[in-house]
Enzyme design. Structure first.
Site, PDB file in Angstrom:
ATOM      1  N   GLY A 234       0.985  -1.095  -0.053  1.00 43.24           N
ATOM      2  CA  GLY A 234      -0.040  -0.155  -0.019  1.00 43.24           C
ATOM      3  C   GLY A 234       0.897   1.268  -0.061  1.00 43.24           C
ATOM      4  O   GLY A 234       0.458   2.297   0.783  1.00 43.24           O
ATOM      5  N   GLY A 235       1.987   1.084  -0.607  1.00 46.45           N
ATOM      6  CA  GLY A 235       2.864   2.060  -0.682  1.00 46.45           C
ATOM      7  C   GLY A 235       2.662   3.357  -1.584  1.00 46.45           C
ATOM      8  O   GLY A 235       3.927   4.192  -1.532  1.00 46.45           O
ATOM      9  N   ASP A 260       0.950  -1.731  -4.549  1.00 50.90           N
ATOM     10  CA  ASP A 260      -0.528  -0.924  -4.287  1.00 50.90           C
ATOM     11  C   ASP A 260      -1.431  -1.442  -5.453  1.00 50.90           C
ATOM     12  O   ASP A 260      -0.935  -2.358  -6.162  1.00 50.90           O
ATOM     13  CB  ASP A 260      -0.217   0.548  -4.371  1.00 50.90           C
ATOM     14  CG  ASP A 260      -1.271   1.300  -3.496  1.00 50.90           C
ATOM     15  OD1 ASP A 260      -2.439   0.978  -3.478  1.00 50.90           O
ATOM     16  OD2 ASP A 260      -0.700   2.128  -2.514  1.00 50.90           O
ATOM     17  N   ASP A 280      -3.387  -6.474  -4.480  1.00 51.41           N
ATOM     18  CA  ASP A 280      -4.393  -6.417  -3.575  1.00 51.41           C
ATOM     19  C   ASP A 280      -4.204  -7.086  -2.414  1.00 51.41           C
ATOM     20  O   ASP A 280      -4.055  -8.259  -2.414  1.00 51.41           O
ATOM     21  CB  ASP A 280      -5.757  -6.784  -4.151  1.00 51.41           C
ATOM     22  CG  ASP A 280      -6.814  -6.502  -3.339  1.00 51.41           C
ATOM     23  OD1 ASP A 280      -6.753  -6.431  -2.064  1.00 51.41           O
ATOM     24  OD2 ASP A 280      -8.266  -6.658  -3.981  1.00 51.41           O
ATOM     25  N   PHE A 281      -3.856  -6.284  -1.131  1.00 49.73           N
ATOM     26  CA  PHE A 281      -3.296  -7.097   0.053  1.00 49.73           C
ATOM     27  C   PHE A 281      -4.464  -7.976   0.576  1.00 49.73           C
ATOM     28  O   PHE A 281      -4.250  -8.535   1.689  1.00 49.73           O
ATOM     29  CB  PHE A 281      -2.704  -6.194   1.054  1.00 49.73           C
ATOM     30  CG  PHE A 281      -3.502  -5.004   1.064  1.00 49.73           C
ATOM     31  CD1 PHE A 281      -4.746  -4.891   1.594  1.00 49.73           C
ATOM     32  CD2 PHE A 281      -2.618  -3.881   1.225  1.00 49.73           C
ATOM     33  CE1 PHE A 281      -5.332  -3.464   1.874  1.00 49.73           C
ATOM     34  CE2 PHE A 281      -3.319  -2.539   1.565  1.00 49.73           C
ATOM     35  CZ  PHE A 281      -4.593  -2.561   2.005  1.00 49.73           C
ATOM     36  N   HIS A 300      -4.695   1.444   9.730  1.00 49.12           N
ATOM     37  CA  HIS A 300      -5.736   2.292  10.348  1.00 49.12           C
ATOM     38  C   HIS A 300      -6.993   2.491   9.400  1.00 49.12           C
ATOM     39  O   HIS A 300      -8.021   2.895   9.872  1.00 49.12           O
ATOM     40  CB  HIS A 300      -5.049   3.558  10.887  1.00 49.12           C
ATOM     41  CG  HIS A 300      -4.778   4.588   9.930  1.00 49.12           C
ATOM     42  ND1 HIS A 300      -4.385   5.857  10.239  1.00 49.12           N
ATOM     43  CD2 HIS A 300      -4.428   4.370   8.629  1.00 49.12           C
ATOM     44  CE1 HIS A 300      -4.035   6.635   9.106  1.00 49.12           C
ATOM     45  NE2 HIS A 300      -4.353   5.688   7.961  1.00 49.12           N
TER      46      HIS A 300
END
Length: 393
Positions: A234-235, A260, A280-281, A300
């Site tokens: 997600g960088g 990402d 996609d994590f 978060h």
């Protein structure tokens, strides 16, 4: 000399350039508390209802006029409104009204009648486009509508005011529609996507201690170079991997992986040599046995159930005894959390129905994933964020 005059003289003698971050934060907290003690209730309400909104409007208009960039290019010398009008072609009467609002907020300095001097804030607006973009679509498309809607969303929930936890029935959907998602909305417009990435980049530079200064990165570069060293999940545009490269230029870029969503990555030019891996994590992690899987302000964005699924996919790709997960996030302290932390927490509520977690909440989250344990929490007094180092059992 009166007490007030003596206090004012002492405050004016402070040189912020010689303060450590720790001292600066302490000073800001004390000044904020002092300001609130000096304000009447009406002063506070006036600031919230009028000053904050019109100041942001004035700043955005001046950015669009080009004042800050042209001011920086012309040498940053103090200028009159007439000189600004000549520089930009804007109406001098309009400029005068906007500039005096920004000067009254001490964002630029009035040094003579209708004459203004620059400040570090104004210079940064004029020299760093990513900083100026915070006042663009990030402000008026993303966060402001969500903040305005939040009280109505919370009050309209079934059963009254409750802490929201449903990601797909959040305040975001109230603003943008039932089928909208935050990341889908952001990535659907190139300018919005760029401004969001810029805001996150500035956020990491201005609000927080860099992860490579908080964590002992020698543990990473001393690892095997025939395996990926850092997978930045997600960088976005890779600003955190860039920080790692700046500290360790000797590391082969091929050992660094940026992940990402495809629609996010396609909007950016990534440092040549960094391996770009659209991912996609919520699906299995394709990079196996990396030294570090790094998350910066990612978890978060997600409620516990989703965060657990993300971490399970990483856990299954880890090499026991070698791989680590580094979770770089805000930790909410049990007592006296800072205004930065509480503001971020409510931002998460407004955008995602999620939260900033405490250390206790992270402990529970990692336990619920299974097969992982927290090895260490890296903290610094001046740092808003901490790094939670996680190992596979």
């Amino acid at each position: 000399m009166s007490t007030i005059e003596s206090t004012i003289k002492s405050l004016r003698a402070i040189d912020p350039s010689v303060l450590s971050d720790d001292d600066r934060f302490r000073l800001l907290d004390e000044l904020r508390a002092t300001t609130r003690r000096a304000q009447s209730p009406w002063d506070v309400a006036w600031e919230h209802a009028w000053v904050d909104g019109v100041t942001k409007a004035a700043i955005k208009t001046l950015i669009d006029i080009g004042i800050f960039t042209k001011w920086a290019e012309s040498g940053r010398m103090p200028m009159t409104t007439a000189q600004f009008a000549e520089l930009t072609g804007a109406d001098p009467t309009l400029l005068k009204r906007l500039l005096r609002q920004v000067a009254a907020e001490c964002l630029i300095a009035e040094v003579d009648k209708d004459t203004y001097a620059s400040t570090p804030w104004a210079l940064r607006l004029g020299t760093e486009p990513s900083f100026a973009s915070i006042y663009g679509t990030f402000y008026h498309d993303i966060v402001t509508p969500a903040f305005l809607s939040l009280p109505f969303f919370l009050g309209a929930q079934d059963g009254g005011f409750k802490n929201p936890t449903a990601l797909t029935k959040s305040n975001w959907q109230r603003v943008h529609g039932d089928d909208s998602t935050f990341f889908g909305f952001v990535s659907s417009d190139p300018l919005r996507n760029q401004h969001f990435a810029d805001a996150m980049d500035c956020h990491s530079k201005g609000n927080f201690t860099s992860w490579v200064d908080l964590y002992d990165t020698s543990q990473i570069i001393n690892a095997r170079l025939d395996h990926p060293l850092v997978v930045d999940m997600g960088g976005s545009k890779g600003h955190d991997i860039e920080k790692f490269l700046q500290k360790h230029p000797e590391v082969p870029k091929s050992c660094l992986v940026l992940q990402d969503l495809p629609e996010v990555l396609e909007n950016f030019t990534i440092n040549e040599g960094i391996t770009v891996c659209p991912h996609d994590f919520f699906t299995p992690q394709p990079v196996k046995g990396a030294r570090v899987y790094y998350f910066h302000i990612v978890l978060h964005d997600w409620p516990d159930e989703a965060a657990i699924n993300i971490l399970k996919n990483v856990r299954d790709a880890m090499e026991p005894g070698y791989s680590k997960i580094l979770i770089h996030e805000v930790l909410v302290s049990d007592r006296f959390p800072s205004l930065t932390v509480t503001s971020l927490d409510l931002t998460m509520m407004a955008l995602f129905s999620t939260l900033e977690r405490s250390e206790e909440q992270f402990n529970k989250l990692i336990d619920d994933v299974g097969g992982l344990r927290i090895a260490k929490v890296w903290k610094a007094r001046q740092a808003v964020e901490s790094i939670i180092e996680v190992e596979r059992i």
